[in-house]
Design an enzyme around this catalytic site. Sequence first.
Site, PDB file in Angstrom:
ATOM      1  N   ASN A 116       1.040  -1.361  -0.207  1.00  0.00           N
ATOM      2  CA  ASN A 116      -0.361   0.204   0.172  1.00  0.00           C
ATOM      3  C   ASN A 116       0.972   1.020  -0.513  1.00  0.00           C
ATOM      4  O   ASN A 116       2.040   1.456   0.542  1.00  0.00           O
ATOM      5  CB  ASN A 116      -0.888  -0.140   1.501  1.00  0.00           C
ATOM      6  N   PHE A 120      -2.095   8.343   4.400  1.00  0.00           N
ATOM      7  CA  PHE A 120      -2.397   9.170   5.247  1.00  0.00           C
ATOM      8  C   PHE A 120      -4.046   9.502   4.797  1.00  0.00           C
ATOM      9  O   PHE A 120      -3.758  10.317   5.379  1.00  0.00           O
ATOM     10  CB  PHE A 120      -1.714   9.730   5.946  1.00  0.00           C
ATOM     11  N   SER A 185       5.683   5.638   8.662  1.00  0.00           N
ATOM     12  CA  SER A 185       4.570   5.307   7.413  1.00  0.00           C
ATOM     13  C   SER A 185       5.939   5.476   6.447  1.00  0.00           C
ATOM     14  O   SER A 185       6.514   6.803   5.771  1.00  0.00           O
ATOM     15  CB  SER A 185       4.022   6.235   6.922  1.00  0.00           C
ATOM     16  N   ASN A 187       5.079   5.937   2.968  1.00  0.00           N
ATOM     17  CA  ASN A 187       4.392   6.896   2.251  1.00  0.00           C
ATOM     18  C   ASN A 187       3.725   8.459   2.246  1.00  0.00           C
ATOM     19  O   ASN A 187       3.142   8.420   1.871  1.00  0.00           O
ATOM     20  CB  ASN A 187       2.738   6.118   1.451  1.00  0.00           C
ATOM     21  N   THR A 188       4.377   8.636   2.617  1.00  0.00           N
ATOM     22  CA  THR A 188       4.574  10.616   2.974  1.00  0.00           C
ATOM     23  C   THR A 188       5.716  10.726   3.201  1.00  0.00           C
ATOM     24  O   THR A 188       6.962  10.362   4.266  1.00  0.00           O
ATOM     25  CB  THR A 188       3.608  10.473   5.181  1.00  0.00           C
ATOM     26  N   LYS A 229       6.016   4.159  17.017  1.00  0.00           N
ATOM     27  CA  LYS A 229       5.889   3.774  15.477  1.00  0.00           C
ATOM     28  C   LYS A 229       7.025   3.279  14.500  1.00  0.00           C
ATOM     29  O   LYS A 229       7.281   3.872  14.205  1.00  0.00           O
ATOM     30  CB  LYS A 229       4.027   3.414  14.755  1.00  0.00           C
ATOM     31  N   ASN A 258       5.714  -0.964  11.489  1.00  0.00           N
ATOM     32  CA  ASN A 258       5.370  -0.412  10.101  1.00  0.00           C
ATOM     33  C   ASN A 258       5.882  -1.889   8.989  1.00  0.00           C
ATOM     34  O   ASN A 258       6.317  -2.658   9.105  1.00  0.00           O
ATOM     35  CB  ASN A 258       5.748   0.517   9.921  1.00  0.00           C
TER      36      ASN A 258
HETATM   37  C1  LIG Z   1      -3.955  -1.152   3.489  1.00  0.00           C
HETATM   38  C2  LIG Z   1      -3.119  -0.794   4.763  1.00  0.00           C
HETATM   39  C3  LIG Z   1      -3.252   0.264   5.499  1.00  0.00           C
HETATM   40  C4  LIG Z   1      -2.180   0.846   6.387  1.00  0.00           C
HETATM   41  N1  LIG Z   1      -2.472   2.556   7.333  1.00  0.00           N
HETATM   42  C5  LIG Z   1      -1.359   2.283   7.908  1.00  0.00           C
HETATM   43  C6  LIG Z   1      -1.489   3.921   9.139  1.00  0.00           C
HETATM   44  O1  LIG Z   1      -2.171   4.590   8.469  1.00  0.00           O
HETATM   45  N2  LIG Z   1      -0.364   3.840  10.004  1.00  0.00           N
HETATM   46  C7  LIG Z   1      -0.391   2.682  10.219  1.00  0.00           C
HETATM   47  O2  LIG Z   1       1.017   3.387  11.613  1.00  0.00           O
HETATM   48  N3  LIG Z   1       0.561   1.782   9.983  1.00  0.00           N
HETATM   49  C8  LIG Z   1      -0.822   1.410   8.530  1.00  0.00           C
HETATM   50  N4  LIG Z   1      -0.801   0.537   8.458  1.00  0.00           N
HETATM   51  C9  LIG Z   1       1.010  -0.711   8.191  1.00  0.00           C
HETATM   52  C10 LIG Z   1       0.138  -1.605   9.672  1.00  0.00           C
HETATM   53  O3  LIG Z   1      -1.255  -1.071  11.002  1.00  0.00           O
HETATM   54  C11 LIG Z   1       0.722  -2.507  10.010  1.00  0.00           C
HETATM   55  O4  LIG Z   1       1.643  -1.560  10.891  1.00  0.00           O
HETATM   56  C12 LIG Z   1       1.309  -3.496   8.889  1.00  0.00           C
HETATM   57  O5  LIG Z   1       0.667  -3.731   8.212  1.00  0.00           O
HETATM   58  C13 LIG Z   1       1.873  -4.754   9.369  1.00  0.00           C
HETATM   59  O6  LIG Z   1       0.856  -5.108   9.825  1.00  0.00           O
HETATM   60  P1  LIG Z   1       0.431  -6.719   9.118  1.00  0.00           P
HETATM   61  O7  LIG Z   1       1.635  -7.492   8.306  1.00  0.00           O
HETATM   62  O8  LIG Z   1      -0.563  -7.569   9.762  1.00  0.00           O
HETATM   63  O9  LIG Z   1      -0.615  -5.861   8.719  1.00  0.00           O
HETATM   64  C14 LIG Z   1      -1.040  -0.189   7.156  1.00  0.00           C
HETATM   65  C15 LIG Z   1      -0.862  -1.301   6.839  1.00  0.00           C
HETATM   66  C16 LIG Z   1      -1.620  -1.554   5.650  1.00  0.00           C
HETATM   67  C17 LIG Z   1      -1.971  -3.255   5.010  1.00  0.00           C
END
Ligand SMILES: Cc1cc2nc3c(=O)[nH]c(=O)nc-3n(C[C@H](O)[C@H](O)[C@H](O)COP(=O)(O)O)c2cc1C
Length: 350
Positions: A116, A120, A185, A187-188, A229, A258
């Site tokens: 992804n 934000f 993140s 992505n920022t 985080k 993350n």
């Molecule tokens: C589509 C998507 C959007 C996410 N958006 C955020 C976010 O806004 N803020 C954040 O701290 N982490 C975000 N994450 C990261 C997740 O909170 C998590 O740290 C990461 O996906 C690893 O966990 P997982 O393997 O269970 O997905 C996002 C992950 C995904 C897949």
Amino acid sequence: MFYHRSVRPVLFSLDPECAHHLSIRLLRAAGWTPAILRWISGSGRLPGSRPVRIADLTFKHPVGLAAGFDKNALALPAWEALGFSFVEAGTITAQAQPGNDKPRIFRVPEDEALINRLGFNNDGAGQIAARLERLGRSGRRPGIPVGLNIGKSKAVPLEQAIEDYIFSMKKLYAYADYFTINVSSPNTPGLRELQGREALSPLLKNLRELNYDLAVKFSNPSPKPIFVKIAPDLAPAQLDEIIGTVQDCKLTGIVATNTTTDKSSLKDPKWHSEAGGVSGRPLAKRSTEFIRAISQRTGGRMPVIGVGGIFTQDDLREKLDAGATLVQVYTGFVYRGPRLVRELLEGQKS
Ligand SMILES: Cc1cc2nc3c(=O)[nH]c(=O)nc-3n(C[C@H](O)[C@H](O)[C@H](O)COP(=O)(O)O)c2cc1C
């Protein structure tokens, strides 16, 4: 089984972001109907629940929902009904913002992963605070702890990041059981630079002071837990520095991790050049290593929320054995469905 045979094929036939919005809409609607919430939660206690305490917060068991799924805190009652012991809403920024251009979420089923680059997209701290206020007034705020994850607005330059985080924390303070400071993140643009000690230390010190001031203002018995985080792409020396900074600033703990920008383990090379962060199975080992490193370096004294690639009871056990106090799931929930929490807990000793 029902999810795998009937629901997932429908959701996976849709564009990933549409499927996500549809899920949030349904869960939000469910939150208004006690009968549906009861139906979702099924009957009886969750299996093997073992409570966890951090500061003044009690978590019925270790499994929570990771940030990013419910960015705008739209479906909080449903997460409790699905069995999560806590939910982290956000990332929330001071300014409402649309995020990056679409498409910006990609499924990689052969690796049980997602990529992804949302950036934000969220309604902003003011609107989300008003939503949380209404939720509380309506008596529908869930009984589980609600963490709020805050990040930097894209339009704000890095040099003004502290004021931007302060704005969000002030707006949201009354509604958070804990805060997570997102500096990881991918992505920022530039956000991950805030993980370096020179930028991180003043940011965390300011937020810590604000936390104490607001606790007094709101007559809270104690300040709120604050987590940081972090990215799984840090070098060991950088991780050490962050652990030291979190300890110096007397914050609560770390959310590890993350998404990763490393796509080299994805089977199909077409994904290797796709911009964004990878979550799910390919992240599992790396995030566990980070949890273990933090736990070892702090003698197990720093609470760690472990997140990355939890799909099965073994994955959960690995995270807890590595030293995670709590865990969160995101991608596992997408691939395994609404029974995930129950399935994970079935393997836990109570
Ligand atoms: C589509 C998507 C959007 C996410 N958006 C955020 C976010 O806004 N803020 C954040 O701290 N982490 C975000 N994450 C990261 C997740 O909170 C998590 O740290 C990461 O996906 C690893 O966990 P997982 O393997 O269970 O997905 C996002 C992950 C995904 C897949």
